[in-house]
Design a protein around this motif. Sequence first.
Motif, short mmCIF file in Angstrom:
data_model
loop_
_atom_site.label_atom_id
_atom_site.label_comp_id
_atom_site.label_asym_id
_atom_site.label_seq_id
_atom_site.Cartn_x
_atom_site.Cartn_y
_atom_site.Cartn_z
N GLY A 174 0.81 -1.21 0.00
CA GLY A 174 0.00 0.00 0.00
C GLY A 174 0.85 1.26 0.00
O GLY A 174 0.55 2.23 -0.70
N LEU A 175 1.93 1.26 0.77
CA LEU A 175 2.83 2.41 0.80
C LEU A 175 3.48 2.63 -0.56
O LEU A 175 3.56 3.77 -1.05
CB LEU A 175 3.90 2.20 1.87
CG LEU A 175 3.42 2.24 3.33
CD1 LEU A 175 4.57 1.89 4.27
CD2 LEU A 175 2.86 3.61 3.68
N ILE A 176 3.92 1.53 -1.18
CA ILE A 176 4.53 1.65 -2.51
C ILE A 176 3.49 2.10 -3.52
O ILE A 176 3.76 2.95 -4.39
CB ILE A 176 5.15 0.31 -2.93
CG1 ILE A 176 6.32 -0.05 -2.00
CG2 ILE A 176 5.64 0.37 -4.38
CD1 ILE A 176 6.87 -1.44 -2.22
N GLY A 177 2.28 1.52 -3.41
CA GLY A 177 1.21 1.89 -4.33
C GLY A 177 0.85 3.36 -4.23
O GLY A 177 0.60 4.03 -5.24
N ASN A 178 0.79 3.90 -3.01
CA ASN A 178 0.49 5.32 -2.83
C ASN A 178 1.52 6.19 -3.53
O ASN A 178 1.20 7.19 -4.18
CB ASN A 178 0.45 5.67 -1.34
CG ASN A 178 -0.78 5.13 -0.65
OD1 ASN A 178 -1.74 4.73 -1.31
ND2 ASN A 178 -0.75 5.12 0.67
N TRP A 179 2.78 5.80 -3.43
CA TRP A 179 3.85 6.56 -4.09
C TRP A 179 3.71 6.48 -5.60
O TRP A 179 3.85 7.49 -6.31
CB TRP A 179 5.20 6.01 -3.64
CG TRP A 179 6.37 6.73 -4.26
CD1 TRP A 179 6.92 7.91 -3.87
CD2 TRP A 179 7.11 6.31 -5.41
NE1 TRP A 179 7.97 8.25 -4.69
CE2 TRP A 179 8.11 7.29 -5.64
CE3 TRP A 179 7.04 5.20 -6.25
CZ2 TRP A 179 9.03 7.18 -6.69
CZ3 TRP A 179 7.96 5.09 -7.30
CH2 TRP A 179 8.93 6.08 -7.51
N LEU A 180 3.41 5.27 -6.10
CA LEU A 180 3.31 5.10 -7.54
C LEU A 180 2.11 5.86 -8.11
O LEU A 180 2.19 6.42 -9.21
CB LEU A 180 3.17 3.61 -7.89
CG LEU A 180 4.42 2.75 -7.69
CD1 LEU A 180 4.10 1.28 -7.92
CD2 LEU A 180 5.53 3.19 -8.64
N ARG A 181 0.99 5.88 -7.36
CA ARG A 181 -0.21 6.52 -7.89
C ARG A 181 -0.09 8.03 -7.95
O ARG A 181 -0.92 8.69 -8.55
CB ARG A 181 -1.43 6.10 -7.06
CG ARG A 181 -1.91 4.68 -7.34
CD ARG A 181 -3.29 4.45 -6.75
NE ARG A 181 -3.30 4.68 -5.31
CZ ARG A 181 -2.88 3.78 -4.42
NH1 ARG A 181 -2.41 2.62 -4.82
NH2 ARG A 181 -2.93 4.05 -3.13
N GLN A 182 0.93 8.59 -7.35
CA GLN A 182 1.17 10.02 -7.49
C GLN A 182 1.77 10.34 -8.85
O GLN A 182 1.83 11.50 -9.24
CB GLN A 182 2.11 10.50 -6.37
CG GLN A 182 1.49 10.37 -4.98
CD GLN A 182 2.46 10.76 -3.89
OE1 GLN A 182 3.41 11.51 -4.12
NE2 GLN A 182 2.25 10.25 -2.69
#
Length: 210
Positions: A174-182
């Motif tokens: 989830g943390l990685i996904g949040n960064w990627l979705r930016q």
Amino acid sequence: MFGLAPASLLTFMATAMFLAIAPGPDNLGVLSLGLSRGRRAAAGFAFGCASGCLFHTVLAAVGVSALIAASPSAFLALKLAGAAYLLYLASKALRSNGGVSLQGEQGGDDAFLPYVRRGILANVINPKVALFFLAFLPQFVNGQYDAGAQIMVLGLLFTVSAMLVFQSIALFSGLIGNWLRQRQGVSLWLDRLTGLLFIGLAARLALAQR
């Protein structure tokens, strides 16, 4: 504890943790959802998948899993139902427009519970999990004591192990996904990759042998 020796319990817990970490439909599903839909969605799916282990524990304890193992038609029906549900999840991901908030689905606050239900259903209708519990749990049972009670305890411990592993995967993905979705356009492609992953898992389940 219910006739289970401490050394046997330690071996069981170590094995359970290893099996929960090994790539499979549940943890891969959690990983992909964490990347594409956010931590809350992944955590909900992780909670549902781990909780589904309790269902299979009860089946193993009462012998229903043995009936599934002995009935080719029951096994076929369950695995096709499981594959169909994974394809349904794939279609939702493939149709997504990538419009996801950093908390998960649109409206983030309600993203957890829907994915709990999806995780439970995805785990419960997978006959491979039922057969795994039937084959795995009895190996650690002490024949001098109540086998059903021991299987329930082992299943609960396995569920706890799976919950710890799956929630850890949900957190980090989830943390990685949040960064990627930016990054512009990444969310859409993450959803597409999630859809393809679920299609692959559905094909794997549909082709599975007992």
